[in-house]
Design an enzyme around this catalytic site. Sequence first.
Site, PDB file in Angstrom:
ATOM      1  N   PRO A  15       1.116  -1.435   0.510  1.00 34.52           N
ATOM      2  CA  PRO A  15       0.229   0.082  -0.342  1.00 34.52           C
ATOM      3  C   PRO A  15       0.660   1.318  -0.180  1.00 34.52           C
ATOM      4  CG  PRO A  15       0.077  -1.357   2.187  1.00 34.52           C
ATOM      5  CD  PRO A  15       0.595  -1.898   1.302  1.00 34.52           C
ATOM      6  N   MET A  16       0.781   1.874  -0.489  1.00 34.89           N
ATOM      7  CA  MET A  16       1.170   3.334  -1.699  1.00 34.89           C
ATOM      8  C   MET A  16       0.701   4.673  -1.432  1.00 34.89           C
ATOM      9  SD  MET A  16       4.540   1.651  -3.394  1.00 34.89           S
ATOM     10  CE  MET A  16       3.527   0.624  -5.033  1.00 34.89           C
ATOM     11  N   CYS A  98       3.456   2.763   9.275  1.00 35.22           N
ATOM     12  CA  CYS A  98       3.496   4.246   8.387  1.00 35.22           C
ATOM     13  C   CYS A  98       4.598   5.712   9.740  1.00 35.22           C
ATOM     14  CB  CYS A  98       2.159   4.846   7.374  1.00 35.22           C
ATOM     15  SG  CYS A  98       2.560   5.923   6.785  1.00 35.22           S
ATOM     16  N   ASN A 210       8.441  -6.782   3.492  1.00 38.66           N
ATOM     17  CA  ASN A 210       8.565  -6.197   3.019  1.00 38.66           C
ATOM     18  C   ASN A 210       9.744  -5.278   3.065  1.00 38.66           C
ATOM     19  OD1 ASN A 210       7.078  -2.858   2.966  1.00 38.66           O
ATOM     20  ND2 ASN A 210       7.645  -4.063   1.279  1.00 38.66           N
ATOM     21  N   GLY A 211      10.136  -4.304   2.026  1.00 42.56           N
ATOM     22  CA  GLY A 211      11.686  -3.631   2.081  1.00 42.56           C
ATOM     23  C   GLY A 211      12.342  -3.345   1.396  1.00 42.56           C
ATOM     24  N   GLY A 212      13.140  -2.789   0.056  1.00 44.12           N
ATOM     25  CA  GLY A 212      14.390  -2.614  -0.118  1.00 44.12           C
ATOM     26  C   GLY A 212      14.556  -3.597  -1.386  1.00 44.12           C
ATOM     27  N   ARG A 233       7.939   0.263  -4.340  1.00 40.98           N
ATOM     28  CA  ARG A 233       8.176   1.395  -4.831  1.00 40.98           C
ATOM     29  C   ARG A 233       8.761   0.920  -6.557  1.00 40.98           C
ATOM     30  NH1 ARG A 233      12.652   3.851  -2.077  1.00 40.98           N
ATOM     31  NH2 ARG A 233      12.575   2.848  -0.456  1.00 40.98           N
TER      32      ARG A 233
END
Length: 331
Positions: A15-16, A98, A210-212, A233
């Site tokens: 979710p972004m 967040c 999640n992350g990178g 992203r």
Amino acid sequence: MSLAPQEMARLSVAPMMDWTDRHCRAFHRVLTHRTLLYTEMVTAAALVRGRATHLLDFDPAEHPVALQLGGSDPGELAEATALGVERGYDEINLNVGCPSDRVQSGCFGAVLMERPALVAACLAAMVRASGGVPVTMKCRLGVDDQDPAAALPDLLSRMADSGVGQVIVHARKAWLQGLSPKENREVPPLGYPLVHAMKARFPDLAIAVNGGIASLEAAQAHLRHVDGVMIGRAAYHDPASVLLRADSQIHGAKDPCPDRVTAALRMVPYIEAHLADGDKLGQVTRHMLGLFAGCPGARGWRRTLSEGVARPGAGVEVLHAALEQVSAAAA
């Protein structure tokens, strides 16, 4: 396609805020049928107090799709969960990660990492209101001066006691003081080994990392240690590289779309319906700018789309003109 209860998606798109709206999800669904898609974070207060239930709108073609909620009031989160279930979401997720100032001031998001008992109360209320639809949590390793090796397992233990069996862990701490939200996505070091260790420590929990993570190859490496991978992203900026072969490489299923050009053309009926409702071309095509990332003609594609949507009455001819830029570069 919907997820069965307690089935964690092997791959999901994070979710972004300002990105993963329903138009983005419609585009991503052209590329992949199996990947779980998330809404932008929707605050429980907006749904319950503000009655902004239009924020829950989505097309049935988006399934499987999850609703991410923000909030810290168990009663409001329960009501918002019930609204999401009524609308047909496949999963309801609580944001505990967040780091933005707006989220902190509302006492939700990553600041909740410091209030694990409150998180557990919120999750328990959501489970009671979910009618069996999976409730999940997305969190960080910890915040500020917390020791992640102590804070994360404590949070996961309380989560499990609340009746929630699935969690997505962004493998970075969040620094609520001193770093911007953008810096919080990039500066704190990644701690994948701790997330992997949580799966060994809590084998009955479904854990995603999640992350990178920027490629399917990296996702496959993580799937040797955890149950799922969430990509953010990279899936937005280079969607074809991440999603076009996701169904075959991650799920062993047939990929629904053969190539980038086909993906663009399959968006034409959606765009035409969107324009017929009186809406703007750019609301959809802004999510498609990265479709040809790294390919000949990518710059012409982006330029033609970006400039074309500004013209009054812009329609699908702008998309076709942008595709001509790609064809010309590949010739």
